[in-house]
Design a protein around this motif. Structure first.
Motif, PDB file in Angstrom:
ATOM      1  N   PRO A 276       1.452  -1.357  -0.149  1.00 34.10           N
ATOM      2  CA  PRO A 276       0.050   0.028  -0.099  1.00 34.10           C
ATOM      3  C   PRO A 276       0.827   1.579  -0.107  1.00 34.10           C
ATOM      4  O   PRO A 276       1.342   1.391   0.928  1.00 34.10           O
ATOM      5  CB  PRO A 276      -0.860  -0.041   1.433  1.00 34.10           C
ATOM      6  N   GLN A 277       0.343   2.161  -0.970  1.00 36.19           N
ATOM      7  CA  GLN A 277       1.267   3.504  -0.956  1.00 36.19           C
ATOM      8  C   GLN A 277       2.669   3.227  -1.506  1.00 36.19           C
ATOM      9  O   GLN A 277       2.719   3.683  -1.462  1.00 36.19           O
ATOM     10  CB  GLN A 277       1.671   4.127  -0.137  1.00 36.19           C
ATOM     11  N   GLY A 278       2.909   2.488  -1.913  1.00 34.04           N
ATOM     12  CA  GLY A 278       4.306   1.857  -2.502  1.00 34.04           C
ATOM     13  C   GLY A 278       4.415   2.109  -4.141  1.00 34.04           C
ATOM     14  O   GLY A 278       3.482   2.588  -4.763  1.00 34.04           O
ATOM     15  N   ASN A 279       5.857   2.313  -4.664  1.00 36.14           N
ATOM     16  CA  ASN A 279       6.304   2.567  -6.103  1.00 36.14           C
ATOM     17  C   ASN A 279       6.510   1.289  -6.446  1.00 36.14           C
ATOM     18  O   ASN A 279       7.804   1.065  -5.446  1.00 36.14           O
ATOM     19  CB  ASN A 279       6.567   4.047  -6.073  1.00 36.14           C
ATOM     20  N   TRP A 280       6.913   1.780  -7.490  1.00 30.23           N
ATOM     21  CA  TRP A 280       7.300   0.542  -8.561  1.00 30.23           C
ATOM     22  C   TRP A 280       7.467   1.171 -10.131  1.00 30.23           C
ATOM     23  O   TRP A 280       7.416   2.095 -10.631  1.00 30.23           O
ATOM     24  CB  TRP A 280       6.839  -1.007  -8.383  1.00 30.23           C
ATOM     25  N   GLU A 281       9.226   0.678 -10.269  1.00 23.59           N
ATOM     26  CA  GLU A 281       9.306   1.312 -11.532  1.00 23.59           C
ATOM     27  C   GLU A 281      10.701   0.332 -12.992  1.00 23.59           C
ATOM     28  O   GLU A 281      11.535  -0.085 -11.572  1.00 23.59           O
ATOM     29  CB  GLU A 281      10.172   2.713 -11.783  1.00 23.59           C
ATOM     30  N   ARG A 282      10.912   0.342 -13.526  1.00 21.49           N
ATOM     31  CA  ARG A 282      11.398  -0.231 -14.627  1.00 21.49           C
ATOM     32  C   ARG A 282      12.034   0.299 -15.499  1.00 21.49           C
ATOM     33  O   ARG A 282      10.385   1.315 -16.536  1.00 21.49           O
ATOM     34  CB  ARG A 282      10.620  -2.382 -14.711  1.00 21.49           C
ATOM     35  N   THR A 283      12.893   0.578 -16.205  1.00 23.96           N
ATOM     36  CA  THR A 283      13.062   0.934 -17.510  1.00 23.96           C
ATOM     37  C   THR A 283      13.902   0.486 -18.391  1.00 23.96           C
ATOM     38  O   THR A 283      14.953  -0.503 -18.205  1.00 23.96           O
ATOM     39  CB  THR A 283      14.116   2.349 -16.505  1.00 23.96           C
ATOM     40  N   TRP A 284      13.740   0.273 -20.095  1.00 21.98           N
ATOM     41  CA  TRP A 284      14.602  -0.153 -21.006  1.00 21.98           C
ATOM     42  C   TRP A 284      14.754   1.375 -21.640  1.00 21.98           C
ATOM     43  O   TRP A 284      14.179   1.693 -21.826  1.00 21.98           O
ATOM     44  CB  TRP A 284      13.930  -0.973 -21.841  1.00 21.98           C
ATOM     45  N   LYS A 285      15.881   1.276 -22.743  1.00 26.36           N
ATOM     46  CA  LYS A 285      16.777   1.718 -22.872  1.00 26.36           C
ATOM     47  C   LYS A 285      17.255   1.656 -24.792  1.00 26.36           C
ATOM     48  O   LYS A 285      17.242   0.604 -24.981  1.00 26.36           O
ATOM     49  CB  LYS A 285      17.514   3.204 -22.843  1.00 26.36           C
ATOM     50  N   VAL A 286      16.379   2.136 -25.766  1.00 27.09           N
ATOM     51  CA  VAL A 286      16.863   2.072 -26.994  1.00 27.09           C
ATOM     52  C   VAL A 286      17.462   2.481 -27.762  1.00 27.09           C
ATOM     53  O   VAL A 286      17.062   4.066 -27.821  1.00 27.09           O
ATOM     54  CB  VAL A 286      16.153   1.196 -27.878  1.00 27.09           C
ATOM     55  N   THR A 287      18.856   2.572 -28.893  1.00 28.30           N
ATOM     56  CA  THR A 287      19.246   3.559 -28.906  1.00 28.30           C
ATOM     57  C   THR A 287      19.482   2.955 -30.300  1.00 28.30           C
ATOM     58  O   THR A 287      20.274   2.066 -30.774  1.00 28.30           O
ATOM     59  CB  THR A 287      21.371   3.691 -28.529  1.00 28.30           C
ATOM     60  N   PHE A 288      19.638   4.437 -31.622  1.00 30.22           N
ATOM     61  CA  PHE A 288      19.830   3.955 -33.151  1.00 30.22           C
ATOM     62  C   PHE A 288      21.033   4.473 -33.633  1.00 30.22           C
ATOM     63  O   PHE A 288      21.379   5.463 -33.072  1.00 30.22           O
ATOM     64  CB  PHE A 288      18.592   4.905 -33.737  1.00 30.22           C
ATOM     65  N   PHE A 289      20.960   3.443 -34.606  1.00 28.23           N
ATOM     66  CA  PHE A 289      22.057   4.174 -34.862  1.00 28.23           C
ATOM     67  C   PHE A 289      22.082   3.616 -36.661  1.00 28.23           C
ATOM     68  O   PHE A 289      21.717   3.082 -36.877  1.00 28.23           O
ATOM     69  CB  PHE A 289      23.827   3.971 -34.565  1.00 28.23           C
TER      70      PHE A 289
END
Length: 289
Positions: A276-289
């Motif tokens: 309860p009242q918690g936060n969660w996160e995940r991230t992905w990143k893509v680099t283009f060339f």
């Protein structure tokens, strides 16, 4: 409704429906890196998977003794998100529970998708907040489809995936949209998997033990491609529709039901638990060339 952000290197376009990335193109080269969304094969681009990833057995789960029905990959991809442009190069999409979601998913939630561009990179962060007084059970997954070949030049077999930490891929078979105990092994050559359409004739490659946290889509004809980085996602899918010229790179915090699933949400494999009242996160990143 479509919204775009742009810098000197890339332009990214999003739809408010599903907070879905629709296009990433080079500003100077005009190279389009995302799949075209051709409905003949698959009419999506980069759907958001929430509050489940994959399919449920009989499209049904049980929570506190009650049965609920959810479609494959959940409902977020088909819902309209609110949005706010945080800056010239960052946009925030938000989806909250409502009367309709509570009928099929009895949890209060706030789901943010934060997209940011910097240099030739696009960063996507999933932010989940639990506003309730009980635990939130959910899964989140990415499903971006990248074009191969780029700019319709060359052919699918010119492309490969380079894994930074694996020399083989052990994948689970999918049977009627559910995860089987049967596995197969794909040997990699110096960490490289050559793309061919028949890899995906039996559905996605579902990976539970992927060591890599960086995958590069490259081709043998020119320098163009992309590098996909992700961290904190215990499952990964690689998929393309039959004979379609794209490849999906899919980091997941969650997975489809196993064939022998008991369908209980609280003990579902890969389910995320947020206090309860918690936060969660995940991230992905893509680099283009």
């Amino acid at each position: 409704m479509l919204i775009a952000i742009e810098n000197e290197h890339i332009k990214a376009t999003f739809a408010t429906k599903g907070a879905e990335l629709q296009s990433v193109s080079g500003v100077h080269s005009s190279t389009e890196y995302l799949w075209s969304g051709d409905p003949k094969f698959w009419g999506k681009f980069s759907p958001v998977l929430f509050p489940i990833v994959g399919a449920l057995k009989d499209n049904t789960y049980f929570y506190q003794g009650q049965a609920y029905t959810l479609p494959r990959h959940g409902f977020a991809r088909d819902m309209e998100f609110d949005y706010r442009q945080v800056s010239e190069h960052e946009i925030l999409f938000t989806l909250r529970h409502n009367e309709e979601t509570l009928k099929i998913y009895p949890f209060e939630f706030r789901l943010n998708l934060r997209y940011r561009i910097f240099g030739a990179s696009l960063c996507c962060t999933y932010e989940v907040h639990n506003p309730a007084t009980k635990e939130l059970l959910f899964s989140v997954g990415a499903h971006p489809a990248f074009a191969a070949p780029l700019n319709q030049q060359g052919c699918y077999s010119d492309y490969s995936l380079q894994f930074n930490k694996d020399q083989e891929l052990v994948y689970h078979h999918i049977v009627a949209n559910l995860i089987s105990d049967q596995t197969s092994v794909l040997a990699l050559h110096d960490g490289k998997l050559d793309l061919k359409h028949e890899l995906f004739y039996d559905d996605a490659l579902v990976l539970k033990q992927l060591q890599s946290d960086e995958i590069t889509l490259m081709n043998s004809k020119n320098y163009n491609g992309l590098t996909f980085k992700f961290e904190g996602f215990p499952y990964f899918g690689i998929w393309a529709a039959k004979d379609a010229d794209f490849v999906c790179l899919e980091p997941w915090c969650g997975i489809a039901d196993a064939m022998d699933s008991n369908q209980q949400l609280a003990t579902k494999e890969g389910i995320q638990q947020l206090a309860p009242q918690g936060n969660w996160e995940r991230t992905w990143k893509v680099t283009f060339f």
